[in-house]
Scaffold this active site. Structure first.
Site, PDB file in Angstrom:
ATOM      1  N   SER A  70      -6.796   4.220  -1.402  1.00 51.11           N
ATOM      2  CA  SER A  70      -6.683   2.757  -1.526  1.00 51.11           C
ATOM      3  C   SER A  70      -8.034   2.111  -1.823  1.00 51.11           C
ATOM      4  O   SER A  70      -8.080   1.018  -2.390  1.00 51.11           O
ATOM      5  CB  SER A  70      -6.123   2.163  -0.234  1.00 51.11           C
ATOM      6  OG  SER A  70      -4.820   2.634  -0.016  1.00 51.11           O
TER       7      SER A  70
ATOM      8  N   HIS B  13      -1.077  11.182  -0.517  1.00 55.07           N
ATOM      9  CA  HIS B  13      -0.820  10.268  -1.634  1.00 55.07           C
ATOM     10  C   HIS B  13      -0.373  11.106  -2.832  1.00 55.07           C
ATOM     11  O   HIS B  13      -0.675  12.289  -2.911  1.00 55.07           O
ATOM     12  CB  HIS B  13      -2.098   9.534  -2.049  1.00 55.07           C
ATOM     13  CG  HIS B  13      -2.628   8.588  -1.021  1.00 55.07           C
ATOM     14  ND1 HIS B  13      -3.782   7.873  -1.217  1.00 55.07           N
ATOM     15  CD2 HIS B  13      -2.165   8.240   0.202  1.00 55.07           C
ATOM     16  CE1 HIS B  13      -4.015   7.126  -0.143  1.00 55.07           C
ATOM     17  NE2 HIS B  13      -3.053   7.332   0.728  1.00 55.07           N
TER      18      HIS B  13
ATOM     19  N   THR C  45      -7.942  -2.020   1.372  1.00 54.29           N
ATOM     20  CA  THR C  45      -7.411  -3.064   0.486  1.00 54.29           C
ATOM     21  C   THR C  45      -8.021  -4.446   0.754  1.00 54.29           C
ATOM     22  O   THR C  45      -8.526  -5.088  -0.175  1.00 54.29           O
ATOM     23  CB  THR C  45      -5.874  -3.089   0.558  1.00 54.29           C
ATOM     24  OG1 THR C  45      -5.402  -1.794   0.189  1.00 54.29           O
ATOM     25  CG2 THR C  45      -5.279  -4.139  -0.350  1.00 54.29           C
TER      26      THR C  45
ATOM     27  N   ASP D  59      -9.995  -2.433   6.518  1.00 49.72           N
ATOM     28  CA  ASP D  59      -9.355  -1.335   5.811  1.00 49.72           C
ATOM     29  C   ASP D  59      -9.536  -1.544   4.295  1.00 49.72           C
ATOM     30  O   ASP D  59      -9.859  -2.650   3.844  1.00 49.72           O
ATOM     31  CB  ASP D  59      -7.865  -1.305   6.194  1.00 49.72           C
ATOM     32  CG  ASP D  59      -7.232   0.058   5.954  1.00 49.72           C
ATOM     33  OD1 ASP D  59      -7.942   1.074   6.017  1.00 49.72           O
ATOM     34  OD2 ASP D  59      -6.012   0.102   5.718  1.00 49.72           O
TER      35      ASP D  59
ATOM     36  N   GLU E  62      -1.431  -8.038   1.757  1.00 49.89           N
ATOM     37  CA  GLU E  62      -1.137  -6.601   1.740  1.00 49.89           C
ATOM     38  C   GLU E  62      -0.099  -6.201   2.789  1.00 49.89           C
ATOM     39  O   GLU E  62      -0.237  -6.559   3.964  1.00 49.89           O
ATOM     40  CB  GLU E  62      -2.417  -5.792   2.022  1.00 49.89           C
ATOM     41  CG  GLU E  62      -2.174  -4.283   1.925  1.00 49.89           C
ATOM     42  CD  GLU E  62      -3.260  -3.425   2.574  1.00 49.89           C
ATOM     43  OE1 GLU E  62      -4.004  -3.936   3.426  1.00 49.89           O
ATOM     44  OE2 GLU E  62      -3.330  -2.230   2.225  1.00 49.89           O
TER      45      GLU E  62
ATOM     46  N   ARG F 278     -15.769   3.851   2.809  1.00 40.92           N
ATOM     47  CA  ARG F 278     -14.775   2.962   3.415  1.00 40.92           C
ATOM     48  C   ARG F 278     -14.792   2.979   4.941  1.00 40.92           C
ATOM     49  O   ARG F 278     -14.207   2.093   5.569  1.00 40.92           O
ATOM     50  CB  ARG F 278     -13.380   3.321   2.907  1.00 40.92           C
ATOM     51  CG  ARG F 278     -12.983   4.751   3.217  1.00 40.92           C
ATOM     52  CD  ARG F 278     -11.624   5.102   2.647  1.00 40.92           C
ATOM     53  NE  ARG F 278     -10.561   4.376   3.331  1.00 40.92           N
ATOM     54  CZ  ARG F 278      -9.287   4.384   2.936  1.00 40.92           C
ATOM     55  NH1 ARG F 278      -8.926   5.052   1.850  1.00 40.92           N
ATOM     56  NH2 ARG F 278      -8.365   3.718   3.596  1.00 40.92           N
TER      57      ARG F 278
ATOM     58  N   ASP G 153       2.056   2.509   3.548  1.00 40.04           N
ATOM     59  CA  ASP G 153       1.229   3.708   3.348  1.00 40.04           C
ATOM     60  C   ASP G 153       1.029   4.472   4.652  1.00 40.04           C
ATOM     61  O   ASP G 153       1.223   5.683   4.710  1.00 40.04           O
ATOM     62  CB  ASP G 153      -0.130   3.278   2.788  1.00 40.04           C
ATOM     63  CG  ASP G 153      -1.172   4.380   2.835  1.00 40.04           C
ATOM     64  OD1 ASP G 153      -1.149   5.237   1.944  1.00 40.04           O
ATOM     65  OD2 ASP G 153      -1.989   4.378   3.772  1.00 40.04           O
ATOM     66  N   LYS G 154       0.652   3.766   5.682  1.00 39.24           N
ATOM     67  CA  LYS G 154       0.269   4.471   6.921  1.00 39.24           C
ATOM     68  C   LYS G 154       1.466   5.206   7.529  1.00 39.24           C
ATOM     69  O   LYS G 154       1.325   6.300   8.076  1.00 39.24           O
ATOM     70  CB  LYS G 154      -0.348   3.474   7.910  1.00 39.24           C
ATOM     71  CG  LYS G 154      -1.685   2.931   7.374  1.00 39.24           C
ATOM     72  CD  LYS G 154      -2.344   1.931   8.279  1.00 39.24           C
ATOM     73  CE  LYS G 154      -3.410   1.125   7.527  1.00 39.24           C
ATOM     74  NZ  LYS G 154      -4.389   1.924   6.783  1.00 39.24           N
TER      75      LYS G 154
ATOM     76  N   ASP H  79       0.847  -1.208   0.000  1.00 36.64           N
ATOM     77  CA  ASP H  79       0.000   0.000   0.000  1.00 36.64           C
ATOM     78  C   ASP H  79       0.877   1.251   0.000  1.00 36.64           C
ATOM     79  O   ASP H  79       1.745   1.416   0.852  1.00 36.64           O
ATOM     80  CB  ASP H  79      -0.908  -0.018   1.236  1.00 36.64           C
ATOM     81  CG  ASP H  79      -2.134   0.838   1.031  1.00 36.64           C
ATOM     82  OD1 ASP H  79      -1.980   2.017   0.648  1.00 36.64           O
ATOM     83  OD2 ASP H  79      -3.251   0.333   1.232  1.00 36.64           O
TER      84      ASP H  79
ATOM     85  N   ASP I 144      -1.015   0.359  -4.807  1.00 39.07           N
ATOM     86  CA  ASP I 144      -2.291   0.937  -5.218  1.00 39.07           C
ATOM     87  C   ASP I 144      -2.165   2.418  -5.582  1.00 39.07           C
ATOM     88  O   ASP I 144      -3.018   2.957  -6.266  1.00 39.07           O
ATOM     89  CB  ASP I 144      -3.356   0.717  -4.135  1.00 39.07           C
ATOM     90  CG  ASP I 144      -2.862   1.044  -2.741  1.00 39.07           C
ATOM     91  OD1 ASP I 144      -1.693   1.460  -2.593  1.00 39.07           O
ATOM     92  OD2 ASP I 144      -3.650   0.894  -1.796  1.00 39.07           O
ATOM     93  N   HIS I 145      -1.076   3.045  -5.116  1.00 41.03           N
ATOM     94  CA  HIS I 145      -0.840   4.459  -5.441  1.00 41.03           C
ATOM     95  C   HIS I 145       0.549   4.837  -4.967  1.00 41.03           C
ATOM     96  O   HIS I 145       1.144   4.148  -4.131  1.00 41.03           O
ATOM     97  CB  HIS I 145      -1.880   5.359  -4.783  1.00 41.03           C
ATOM     98  CG  HIS I 145      -1.979   5.169  -3.294  1.00 41.03           C
ATOM     99  ND1 HIS I 145      -1.071   5.699  -2.414  1.00 41.03           N
ATOM    100  CD2 HIS I 145      -2.863   4.468  -2.540  1.00 41.03           C
ATOM    101  CE1 HIS I 145      -1.405   5.356  -1.173  1.00 41.03           C
ATOM    102  NE2 HIS I 145      -2.483   4.599  -1.219  1.00 41.03           N
TER     103      HIS I 145
ATOM    104  N   HIS J 233       2.221   8.280   5.424  1.00 43.70           N
ATOM    105  CA  HIS J 233       1.313   9.335   5.920  1.00 43.70           C
ATOM    106  C   HIS J 233       1.864   9.983   7.188  1.00 43.70           C
ATOM    107  O   HIS J 233       1.759  11.195   7.376  1.00 43.70           O
ATOM    108  CB  HIS J 233      -0.065   8.746   6.259  1.00 43.70           C
ATOM    109  CG  HIS J 233      -0.974   8.562   5.083  1.00 43.70           C
ATOM    110  ND1 HIS J 233      -1.319   9.590   4.236  1.00 43.70           N
ATOM    111  CD2 HIS J 233      -1.641   7.467   4.633  1.00 43.70           C
ATOM    112  CE1 HIS J 233      -2.163   9.134   3.309  1.00 43.70           C
ATOM    113  NE2 HIS J 233      -2.360   7.843   3.522  1.00 43.70           N
TER     114      HIS J 233
END
Lengths: 449, 449
Positions: free
Chosen positions: B106, B412, B159, B157, B323, B170, B328-329, B55, B370-371, B332
């Site tokens: 995501s 992102h 994904t 979450d 995943e 989501r 990702d987290k 992610d 995913d990004h 962030h």
């Protein structure tokens, strides 16, 4: 910003959208690409190698240009090369070459793909110990291939320089600029400045900017007292300085085209990013651009025409490098439309090259970058400077520059970048490779020792 | 920062370097990769499909982890997949789905690869008109394949959710969190929250965090008054909550493993970026990590063991998603060691999957993101926050986070990201594709209608 939404800008966008059809070669996911991929993998030797370097054109810069010019689901010409990989770009530390320098400049990265050796930032085809190493262009020429070196920057700038010169500092562009390269200076028995060495290496085409350095006077040796341009002429070069001259130049003699004092003019202009963002706007054609300067696609076209003609009756073809140089320079300048306009102009040259490859499938075409850069597509304002553009999708795209103040120069980044290829030996770009590996791929393609 | 240069940190780095050999499969440029590439292109059907989503793991994030863990010239397990491409991730605007949203979340990107349809940010496998569309996991299960869904985040979450649930927002993770999804709420005759729908879809394995939502009480329908976990048990699931429970779980019944209240704990800790940078430091193992939580590689190993055993006598194999969620987290959160530790843990799971594929070559393995995300490798301080890490090369790498303040959440980015694959149908990741194309590639690989 409304002034930017001119008819000219709309015309540019519309024309390019018509010119570049949507994804045909790249797998669209609904059809099985397996057979086409297998067909795309060709071993053996290539007659020609064409290398296109988008300076600072990382995946983020490619995506920005794609979104703006053909829309998120459109495809640039560079997107249509069948085989793709990721490519690491790091330099090494001069004091201890066993250690990487994670953020390369164009000189070290260019020396990497041009010679197969990692070196330090600022090096022009010399090793960390400052010794010169042969370049792919020099080896190709020695083996009987015709050669060309094309850029929108000064011809003495790092990317074109690494193919035909060897100096310890990239700033040593002309006879008057040798302060940091005493060992390379002609007055000390060296091979001379980048400008001098380029015309001594004598590629069949040298096309770009940097006229000021060719106009400097050689200070020692056989050509003492002549300008570098006069030295080139004495050695058989036609010297041309505008698009008309380029068109008229004969294919029977080498061509030195120096079309601007410094870098060549930008294709597009547009909004300047601010701390709080901008109103959405479109890019516009740079009306201040000198009309007599050829576009990159014009230079690419002339190079292909000349090199093809020169090698028509030969077993060996040519090596040609074409650089979209100001993608990097306008990313440094936090100028989104400048950056995109140069990427689109670079892509037009790629389109021309792919047409040539279609007629001449024994040609290896490689499109890549030398390093990543700052610009990012974001959702909102950042800690840096942002501008919002209206894209071909008629949607807003916000671009951020946040690695330096707007008055300074945005930084290169150390990310791996995309490498895409088609033709003999193209499968060697798959997976994860180094920029130095590209040298060996091109060398193998041309059957060089 | 000296505390971070602990023996533990050095041990982690050394162990991983030993565990991951240098580039063997990826072309090293000195050998011709043409034949190997041609061999790597296989058409036809796969028995199994294993999709690994990092992610937020763009090319920049991959390069950061590679440099830190195995050095710039080292290769991660994910680098060894033979076929690679670039993959666009954009979402579409809910109000006008003909227009892109250039920066996806995501949820939209996951809905894209899970269903083949572009949708809006926040959507969980529903179209812009809020209607559900079948997912690759649901279609595979229906066709007789075994299925698994594994993550280090909450199982609710984005994904993991997109594979087995359909809600319009989501955030609707459990029966008590349906405020923004009235249409999906069980009390209104909907299919329920993400937690409820996941256990109703009933993959053979659901492994990750998010225990709090499985502990919420179902509010309507057949299972009213039970917790979601109890509903799962009533439908045949073994429910386990720690590593020992996972090890002991039988392969003869579906397994719901919920190992943390929220996301699972981080693997590594390290320096916090500042406006003026940090002293160079190494990452350290997160000693606060709950010892009873399995690592991602443990969950991957259990999933492979169970799914392989369950399908040993069947013509059809399995679909498994794994995943690495907190890459990702922690991007962030502007936490470089957090981000790298999760990438390295994800890569360990990839290594395990590639071992399985070696034994079972009729397996399509895809590794992608995913990004893209914020983090950049830079030369110097930026307008954002930077930290400097000492890498496996014993060199300094500076990482910048500059798309939001440190107290906020880094953004992102909209860049295309790498997709890498091996096995039947893997050639469909070459070139430039969309995340939605991956759905069709996996569907074709499994021979689904």
């Amino acid at each position: 910003m409304n002034a930017l939404r001119s008819k000219k800008a709309l015309f540019v966008a519309a024309a390019a959208i018509i010119a570049i059809p949507s994804a045909a070669l790249a797998g669209d996911g609904h059809q099985d690409n397996t057979w086409a991929a297998k067909q795309a993998i060709k071993g053996g030797q290539a007659r020609n190698v064409i290398l296109l370097i988008g300076d600072g054109m990382g995946d983020s810069e490619i995506t920005i240009a794609r979104n703006y010019q053909v829309g998120a689901n459109g495809r640039l010409s560079m997107d249509k090369l069948p085989l793709t990989g990721a490519y690491t770009t790091y330099a090494v530390q001069k004091a201890d070459p066993s250690k990487p320098d994670y953020v390369t400049d164009s000189a070290a990265s260019g020396s990497g793909w041009a010679t197969g050796h990692k070196t330090y930032n600022g090096a022009i085809s010399v090793l960390p110990n400052e010794k010169p190493v042969p370049t792919i262009l020099e080896l190709a020429k020695k083996a009987g291939y015709k050669t060309g070196d094309v850029t929108t920057a000064e011809l003495q700038d790092a990317t074109p320089a690494v193919l035909g010169s060897h100096v310890i500092n990239r700033d040593c562009k002309g006879p008057d600029a040798m302060a940091t390269c005493a060992v390379n200076d002609k007055v000390n028995g060296g091979a001379g400045s980048i400008a001098e060495q380029l015309v001594q290496t004598k590629p069949d085409l040298l096309l770009g900017g940097g006229k000021q350095y060719f106009d400097q006077t050689v200070k020692a040796g056989q050509y003492k007292g002549l300008t570098v341009a006069q030295q080139a002429q004495a050695n058989g070069y036609q010297v041309v300085t505008d698009a008309a001259g380029l068109t008229a130049a004969s294919a029977n003699k080498p061509i030195l085209g120096a079309f601007a004092k410094n870098n060549m003019d930008l294709e597009w202009v547009g909004p300047k990013p601010t701390r709080t963002g901008t109103e959405p706007a479109k890019c516009a054609v740079n009306t201040a651009r000198t009309a007599s300067q050829p576009h990159l696609v014009d230079m690419a076209d002339k190079a292909l025409t000349v090199l093809d003609k020169q090698t028509r009756n030969s077993r060996k073809g040519f090596f040609l490098q074409i650089e979209g140089a100001s993608i990097d320079k306008q990313d440094h300048a936090a100028n989104p439309c400048g950056q995109i306009g140069e990427t689109v102009a670079f892509d037009a040259a790629i389109k021309r090259v792919l047409q040539y490859q279609k007629q001449n499938p024994d040609t290896l075409v490689v499109v890549t970058a030398d390093h990543g850069h700052t610009s990012q597509i974001v959702e909102d304002v950042t800690l840096g400077y942002t501008a919002t553009l209206i894209t071909a999708d008629d949607a807003n795209m916000t671009i951020s520059y946040a690695t330096a103040d707007i008055a300074g120069s945005q930084q290169h980044t150390g990310t791996e970048v995309r490498i895409a290829a088609g033709g003999p030996q193209a499968a060697n770009v798959l997976g994860v490779t180094n920029q130095t590996d590209l040298f060996f791929t091109m060398k193998r393609a041309l059957g060089l020792k």
